[in-house]
Scaffold this motif. Structure first.
Motif, PDB file in Angstrom:
ATOM      1  N   ILE A   1       7.269  -1.931  28.781  1.00 46.96           N
ATOM      2  CA  ILE A   1       7.288  -3.254  28.176  1.00 46.96           C
ATOM      3  C   ILE A   1       8.720  -3.759  28.155  1.00 46.96           C
ATOM      4  CG2 ILE A   1       5.242  -2.906  26.744  1.00 46.96           C
ATOM      5  CD1 ILE A   1       7.039  -2.287  24.409  1.00 46.96           C
ATOM      6  N   THR A   2       8.871  -5.085  28.090  1.00 53.37           N
ATOM      7  CA  THR A   2      10.189  -5.716  28.028  1.00 53.37           C
ATOM      8  C   THR A   2      10.509  -6.073  26.591  1.00 53.37           C
ATOM      9  OG1 THR A   2       9.893  -6.633  30.243  1.00 53.37           O
ATOM     10  CG2 THR A   2      11.616  -7.612  28.867  1.00 53.37           C
ATOM     11  N   VAL A   3      11.711  -5.690  26.143  1.00 56.07           N
ATOM     12  CA  VAL A   3      12.134  -5.956  24.762  1.00 56.07           C
ATOM     13  C   VAL A   3      13.509  -6.628  24.788  1.00 56.07           C
ATOM     14  CG1 VAL A   3      12.621  -4.941  22.495  1.00 56.07           C
ATOM     15  CG2 VAL A   3      10.864  -3.916  23.969  1.00 56.07           C
ATOM     16  N   ARG A   4      13.657  -7.682  24.006  1.00 54.27           N
ATOM     17  CA  ARG A   4      14.953  -8.366  23.895  1.00 54.27           C
ATOM     18  C   ARG A   4      15.768  -7.736  22.759  1.00 54.27           C
ATOM     19  NH1 ARG A   4      13.332 -13.217  23.574  1.00 54.27           N
ATOM     20  NH2 ARG A   4      14.064 -14.061  25.553  1.00 54.27           N
ATOM     21  N   PHE A   5      17.044  -7.470  23.042  1.00 53.11           N
ATOM     22  CA  PHE A   5      17.963  -7.021  21.993  1.00 53.11           C
ATOM     23  C   PHE A   5      18.677  -8.262  21.477  1.00 53.11           C
ATOM     24  CE2 PHE A   5      21.974  -4.682  20.669  1.00 53.11           C
ATOM     25  CZ  PHE A   5      21.384  -4.080  19.565  1.00 53.11           C
TER      26      PHE A   5
ATOM     27  N   ARG B   1       9.971   2.445  28.786  1.00 55.40           N
ATOM     28  CA  ARG B   1       8.814   3.180  29.305  1.00 55.40           C
ATOM     29  C   ARG B   1       7.961   3.641  28.141  1.00 55.40           C
ATOM     30  NH1 ARG B   1       9.890   7.088  34.299  1.00 55.40           N
ATOM     31  NH2 ARG B   1       7.645   6.792  34.282  1.00 55.40           N
ATOM     32  N   THR B   2       6.646   3.483  28.254  1.00 57.85           N
ATOM     33  CA  THR B   2       5.747   3.733  27.128  1.00 57.85           C
ATOM     34  C   THR B   2       4.780   4.864  27.424  1.00 57.85           C
ATOM     35  OG1 THR B   2       4.142   2.124  27.952  1.00 57.85           O
ATOM     36  CG2 THR B   2       5.840   1.306  26.457  1.00 57.85           C
ATOM     37  N   HIS B   3       4.259   5.422  26.341  1.00 57.29           N
ATOM     38  CA  HIS B   3       3.138   6.363  26.443  1.00 57.29           C
ATOM     39  C   HIS B   3       2.206   6.084  25.271  1.00 57.29           C
ATOM     40  CE1 HIS B   3       4.911   8.794  23.189  1.00 57.29           C
ATOM     41  NE2 HIS B   3       6.074   8.603  23.810  1.00 57.29           N
ATOM     42  N   GLN B   4       1.010   6.655  25.288  1.00 57.12           N
ATOM     43  CA  GLN B   4      -0.027   6.224  24.365  1.00 57.12           C
ATOM     44  C   GLN B   4       0.311   6.475  22.897  1.00 57.12           C
ATOM     45  OE1 GLN B   4      -3.333   8.485  25.868  1.00 57.12           O
ATOM     46  NE2 GLN B   4      -3.105  10.093  24.327  1.00 57.12           N
ATOM     47  N   ASN B   5       1.129   7.455  22.593  1.00 58.77           N
ATOM     48  CA  ASN B   5       1.453   7.751  21.189  1.00 58.77           C
ATOM     49  C   ASN B   5       2.839   7.273  20.787  1.00 58.77           C
ATOM     50  OD1 ASN B   5      -1.018   9.116  20.661  1.00 58.77           O
ATOM     51  ND2 ASN B   5      -0.227  10.919  21.748  1.00 58.77           N
ATOM     52  N   MET B   6       3.472   6.490  21.613  1.00 59.22           N
ATOM     53  CA  MET B   6       4.817   6.012  21.319  1.00 59.22           C
ATOM     54  C   MET B   6       4.796   5.090  20.102  1.00 59.22           C
ATOM     55  SD  MET B   6       7.432   4.208  23.981  1.00 59.22           S
ATOM     56  CE  MET B   6       9.196   4.310  23.770  1.00 59.22           C
ATOM     57  N   THR B   7       5.754   5.282  19.193  1.00 56.94           N
ATOM     58  CA  THR B   7       5.811   4.482  17.973  1.00 56.94           C
ATOM     59  C   THR B   7       6.811   3.337  18.119  1.00 56.94           C
ATOM     60  OG1 THR B   7       7.560   5.810  16.972  1.00 56.94           O
ATOM     61  CG2 THR B   7       5.272   6.506  16.581  1.00 56.94           C
ATOM     62  N   VAL B   8       6.696   2.394  17.207  1.00 57.39           N
ATOM     63  CA  VAL B   8       7.638   1.279  17.171  1.00 57.39           C
ATOM     64  C   VAL B   8       9.059   1.795  16.955  1.00 57.39           C
ATOM     65  CG1 VAL B   8       8.331  -0.754  15.838  1.00 57.39           C
ATOM     66  CG2 VAL B   8       5.909  -0.382  16.379  1.00 57.39           C
ATOM     67  N   LYS B   9       9.205   2.801  16.125  1.00 57.54           N
ATOM     68  CA  LYS B   9      10.525   3.377  15.856  1.00 57.54           C
ATOM     69  C   LYS B   9      11.156   3.925  17.138  1.00 57.54           C
ATOM     70  CE  LYS B   9      12.909   6.652  12.801  1.00 57.54           C
ATOM     71  NZ  LYS B   9      12.728   7.634  11.706  1.00 57.54           N
ATOM     72  N   GLU B  10      10.320   4.541  17.980  1.00 53.72           N
ATOM     73  CA  GLU B  10      10.826   5.085  19.239  1.00 53.72           C
ATOM     74  C   GLU B  10      11.208   3.967  20.214  1.00 53.72           C
ATOM     75  OE1 GLU B  10       8.421   9.334  19.506  1.00 53.72           O
ATOM     76  OE2 GLU B  10       7.370   7.476  20.045  1.00 53.72           O
ATOM     77  N   VAL B  11      10.480   2.857  20.175  1.00 53.80           N
ATOM     78  CA  VAL B  11      10.838   1.707  21.009  1.00 53.80           C
ATOM     79  C   VAL B  11      12.211   1.187  20.605  1.00 53.80           C
ATOM     80  CG1 VAL B  11      10.251  -0.672  21.614  1.00 53.80           C
ATOM     81  CG2 VAL B  11       8.442   1.053  21.458  1.00 53.80           C
ATOM     82  N   ILE B  12      12.447   1.048  19.301  1.00 55.28           N
ATOM     83  CA  ILE B  12      13.739   0.576  18.794  1.00 55.28           C
ATOM     84  C   ILE B  12      14.857   1.512  19.234  1.00 55.28           C
ATOM     85  CG2 ILE B  12      15.096   0.157  16.706  1.00 55.28           C
ATOM     86  CD1 ILE B  12      12.451  -0.644  15.327  1.00 55.28           C
ATOM     87  N   ALA B  13      14.610   2.808  19.086  1.00 57.40           N
ATOM     88  CA  ALA B  13      15.634   3.795  19.448  1.00 57.40           C
ATOM     89  C   ALA B  13      15.959   3.730  20.939  1.00 57.40           C
ATOM     90  CB  ALA B  13      15.145   5.198  19.067  1.00 57.40           C
ATOM     91  N   ASP B  14      14.945   3.513  21.770  1.00 59.71           N
ATOM     92  CA  ASP B  14      15.166   3.438  23.219  1.00 59.71           C
ATOM     93  C   ASP B  14      16.018   2.214  23.570  1.00 59.71           C
ATOM     94  OD1 ASP B  14      14.937   3.177  26.035  1.00 59.71           O
ATOM     95  OD2 ASP B  14      13.033   4.244  26.011  1.00 59.71           O
ATOM     96  N   VAL B  15      15.716   1.072  22.954  1.00 60.05           N
ATOM     97  CA  VAL B  15      16.493  -0.144  23.222  1.00 60.05           C
ATOM     98  C   VAL B  15      17.940   0.043  22.778  1.00 60.05           C
ATOM     99  CG1 VAL B  15      16.801  -2.566  22.574  1.00 60.05           C
ATOM    100  CG2 VAL B  15      14.515  -1.695  23.120  1.00 60.05           C
ATOM    101  N   CYS B  16      18.143   0.596  21.586  1.00 56.75           N
ATOM    102  CA  CYS B  16      19.506   0.811  21.084  1.00 56.75           C
ATOM    103  C   CYS B  16      20.270   1.796  21.971  1.00 56.75           C
ATOM    104  CB  CYS B  16      19.470   1.320  19.644  1.00 56.75           C
ATOM    105  SG  CYS B  16      18.939   0.079  18.447  1.00 56.75           S
ATOM    106  N   ARG B  17      19.572   2.795  22.499  1.00 55.48           N
ATOM    107  CA  ARG B  17      20.222   3.761  23.408  1.00 55.48           C
ATOM    108  C   ARG B  17      20.687   3.052  24.674  1.00 55.48           C
ATOM    109  NH1 ARG B  17      18.629   5.870  27.797  1.00 55.48           N
ATOM    110  NH2 ARG B  17      16.468   5.162  27.512  1.00 55.48           N
TER     111      ARG B  17
END
Length: 858
Positions: free
Chosen positions: A259-263, A273-289
């Motif tokens: 998915i595409t996320v704007r910082f 990159r996503t998987h079925q159990n990925m959480t919102v917190k993990e999405v945030i962490a990936d963008v910040c990384r």
């Protein structure tokens, strides 16, 4: 009584649908021509615009075209619900429901006709009349589901729709959580009808919600290469429609999907990159990384007009839907306290229009549990002692009571700005003289009372006073004129003598500038202010001490914090306010009483109390008191005590009065032992003897929430004044205009400087937004059913500016808009195609200022 729906009628109802597009078009054309005849618009050049607006937005839209319609006809069609126009509009919308909405959904037409011809026909007529009046205002993005909800939830009446968010909350709950979410809104639906709707085999609502979900669910399944075997798609659709958050429903996502996320801080897009159990917190962490920003704990994810729960999976949060979107992408945003720290201009006069909750004790830099030192740091005590030492007779009464009000700087315009002003510069050092003696000399020279001179600012160096005349002098123009003459001709013998005695300079000249002595206006807005109200504002702005640089910087920062706090809530209010003045409340006696409380639990919160000028003097002299015999707003819905809210917006509801000013008092409150109250059994009665605080989660109208319902606000009833320390008082002036500036780059250096200039020019709020969603949210809140509210939109042309402008005009077709951009030629092309009034396009800040001034001061 419940109205049962027989699903066996679906097939038979198909024959009743007139599937002849030519006949339908002919009918609509006939209705349109009849409306033109009724309004006598045959020769009107705005005929098409008026008719299109009328058929889209209902009879209310005619308010904008009053000058286009003969007065007698306009009066006739607007003042009754049985005139020819209403009959034609009902016919039009009824036709639209059955053709445009129901042509492929025979079950919907059967449902409509059972209501139309059955025992609940009055409900059908009411919803049809509402649509006739307001058009598609309440149709959301799915008219069929909206109509079904309005018919079933008949207790959500017109007043409830206008004054509360109940229908919006119901819509969000049912589309997010599924059919069973209706149990949270049992107060608005007949019990038999609700039980019927919870039964899938009988539920028309289940059918409508199923159709609402169908395209999104089927598209998602196809994208993930899931084969529709043995009716799998329909089974999944049924489960999601019944309970969207059911844990056993998992739609597999391929690990290669993303998915595409704007910082938001940098406006850069990242692929996650996503998987079925990925959480919102993990999405945030990936963008910040990916952004090399080590701040993920200070971020949240915003999508679909809400803040997402960090523990939800991307399926539970609805993030999977963003893969089909080309706009309104999910955004990683900083928590507000971080924005405050990183952008110096935000919160001074402008606020990014975001709906996130603010941690108020962090915002005000008050660590909890509190100490006297962090509630009132040394700098505050020093300023208070200066005020007490140099207090004038005007502020003496407060000082004698132990309370000192320390006025905060306000960089924007105030109600007192238009009062006659003396700017007097004397070649004196602040440490050389007693300035009260100097002001006594000035009053004697001007032949007025010392109390008629209010100092609102003093600068060091060659000491420079800014002095306002009290409003009672305005009633005697001959006195004001005499004061002006004496100052212009420097007839100030006592002042000159005083300066000669104290100055060591070779020159003892006093310089004087006069402002507003010829003005008759007190404030630019049309709000009517009495002299008494302005005198109260003057007293709260009085600055009876010269403040050193360190103290001044502290007061500026505190003012910025308070503006951030309050403006954030004002933008969510239907009414519009400006912050006119604010003060720190200092009282050592109250501090010590608060700290001397011996409790096992020091649970503390920053809370807000709304009041008006009638009440707040006693609050500062004796602290908050509950006096059962006193005149009160009500008898105490949740117990006899002192009422606070965690929301400034909610507290403002208690501050409304006939006065132009409303006051918010921000306090530190020790909650101690808390009882959660969920009903009205304490109404007008003493609080529970074993508890110090009643806590009530409430709806927007103040009623307690039902079980499982999400509260809109929180109220706290406090038993004893010892639990409370008033920290700040904020004076708010109700106005009828504001500006929204939408630009994704609104915080860059160029735009920030323009914002600074803009806020110093105008007496109304400038709301800065980075996204269309935020700007449109403010517009919907403040302009819907509020024709007296004025607004100007400033927007860039990029970031889908054309679509944003069209959405603004759908809220109010006459909304003044100016596009502030670099590529004028390109944006002028599409702007010229939009309907009247003209969309202005410019690359000049001066043009923007002129447009705002000319539009809002008409």
């Amino acid at each position: 009584m419940a109205q049962y729906f027989d699903f066996s009628t679906r097939q038979s109802s198909l024959s009743e649908i007139h599937d002849n597009s030519i006949v339908v078009a002919s009918t609509i054309t006939s209705i349109t021509n009849e409306i033109i005849d009724v309004l006598q618009l045959e020769d009107n050049e705005n005929k098409d615009e008026i008719i299109n607006d009328l058929l889209e937005n209902g009879r209310e839209s005619l308010v904008k075209y009053q000058e286009d319609i003969t007065h007698e006809i306009y009066t006739d069609v607007m003042n009754s619900n049985d005139n020819k126009l209403i009959i034609l509009l009902k016919k039009y919308f009824q036709q639209k429901w059955e053709t445009q909405y129901g042509i492929s959904h025979q079950w919907f037409i059967s449902f409509l006709r059972q209501y139309q011809n059955g025992e609940n026909h009055y409900t059908y007529e009411h919803i049809l009349t509402r649509t006739t009046e307001y058009g598609n205002m309440y149709m959301k993005n799915d008219p069929i589901l909206s109509i079904v909800l309005q018919l079933l939830f008949e207790c959500i009446d017109d007043e409830c729709l206008k004054e509360t968010n109940i229908f919006n909350d119901l819509w969000f709950s049912i589309t997010s959580d599924g059919l069973k979410a209706i149990t949270n809104y049992s107060d608005y639906i007949v019990e038999d009808v609700m039980n019927e709707q919870l039964n899938k085999s009988q539920s028309i609502l289940f059918q409508a919600l199923r159709e609402y979900n169908r395209q999104a669910v089927f598209s998602l399944l196809k994208q993930n290469n899931i084969v529709d075997e043995q009716n799998l798609y329909d089974l999944i659709l049924d489960d999601i429609t019944e309970h969207e958050e059911s844990e056993h429903i998992i739609i597999p996502l391929d690990v290669s999907d993303n998915i595409t996320v704007r910082f938001r801080q940098t406006d850069v897009l990242y692929r996650v990159r996503t998987h079925q159990n990925m959480t919102v917190k993990e999405v945030i962490a990936d963008v910040c990384r990916q952004a090399n920003a080590n701040i993920c704990n200070n971020c949240y994810l915003w999508f679909d007009s809400r803040e997402l729960n960090i523990n939800d999976t991307i399926y539970q949060s609805g993030l999977y839907k963003s893969s089909n979107s080309t706009k309104d992408l999910p955004e990683v945003r900083l928590k507000y306290i971080q924005i405050l720290q990183s952008s110096t201009h935000i919160g001074t006069q402008i606020s990014l229009a975001s709906p996130e909750h603010i941690s108020y004790h962090e915002l005000f830099n008050i660590p909890l549990p509190s100490t006297i030192n962090n509630i009132s740091p040394t700098v505050v005590k020093e300023i208070a002692e200066q005020i007490i030492q140099h207090s004038s007779s005007v502020s003496q009464s407060l000082c004698n009571s132990g309370t000192v009000l320390i006025p905060l700087p306000n960089c924007s315009k105030q109600s007192i700005d238009s009062l006659p002003t003396i700017v007097l510069t004397a070649p004196l050092s602040p440490n050389q003289f007693d300035w009260n003696v100097f002001l006594d000399c000035l009053a004697d020279d001007l032949e007025i009372n010392r109390t008629d001179l209010i100092i609102v600012n003093v600068e060091k160096g060659s000491t420079k006073f800014m002095i306002k005349l009290r409003t009672k002098l305005l009633q005697a123009s001959e006195i004001v004129n005499k004061v002006a003459r004496k100052l212009l001709f420097m007839c100030l013998p006592k002042c000159k003598k005083f300066v000669d005695e104290y100055t060591t300079s070779t020159t003892s000249d006093i310089r004087v500038e006069l402002e507003n002595f010829a003005n008759e206006k007190v404030i630019e807005d049309k709000t009517s202010l009495s002299f008494e109200e302005i005198d109260v504002a003057l007293r709260l702005c009085e600055r009876p001490a010269i403040i050193n640089d360190t103290s001044w910087k502290f007061l500026q920062e505190k003012s910025r914090q308070i503006h951030t706090c309050v403006i954030q809530s004002i933008q969510s209010c239907r009414d519009e306010y400006v912050i006119d003045h604010a003060s720190i409340v200092y009282n050592e006696h109250i501090y010590h009483e608060y700290q001397s409380l011996t409790t096992t639990d020091k649970n503390e919160k920053i809370l807000f109390h709304g009041t008006n000028t009638i009440n707040f003097n006693g609050i500062f002299e004796k602290n908050f008191q509950y006096i059962s015999q006193a005149k009160r707003t009500d008898e105490g819905w949740y117990g006899q005590g002192i009422y606070f809210s965690s929301s400034p917006e909610k507290a403002l509801n208690y501050a409304k009065s006939n006065s132009a000013f409303s006051y918010l008092i921000c306090s530190l409150v020790r909650l101690d032992k808390i009882l959660t109250v969920t009903d009205m059994k304490y109404k007008g009665k003493p609080m529970h003897s074993d508890y110090d605080t009643h806590y009530i989660p409430i709806r927007i109208n103040g009623d307690p929430i039902s079980r499982g319902e999400i509260p809109c606000f929180e109220e706290f009833v406090i038993k004893k004044s010892d639990q409370i320390i008033p920290l700040y008082i904020v004076g708010l002036l109700k106005v009828s205009r504001f500006v929204i500036w939408r630009d994704a780059k609104i915080t860059n250096e160029f735009n920030s400087s323009i914002f600074e200039d803009m806020t110093q020019r105008y007496t109304y709020n400038i709301y800065g937004t980075q996204t269309s969603i935020e700007a449109l949210n403010i517009l919907n809140i403040k302009l819907t059913n509020n024709d007296s509210m004025k607004c100007v939109i400033v927007t860039n042309g990029a970031d889908d500016g054309e679509d944003f402008v069209r959405q603004c005009r759908s809220i109010r077709s006459s909304l003044p808009i100016i596009i502030f951009c670099q590529n004028k030629t390109y944006h002028q092309q599409w702007a010229a195609k939009l309907s009247h009034p003209k969309i202005h396009v410019t690359s000049s800040p001066t043009d923007v200022f002129d447009f705002i001034t000319n539009t809002l001061q008409q």
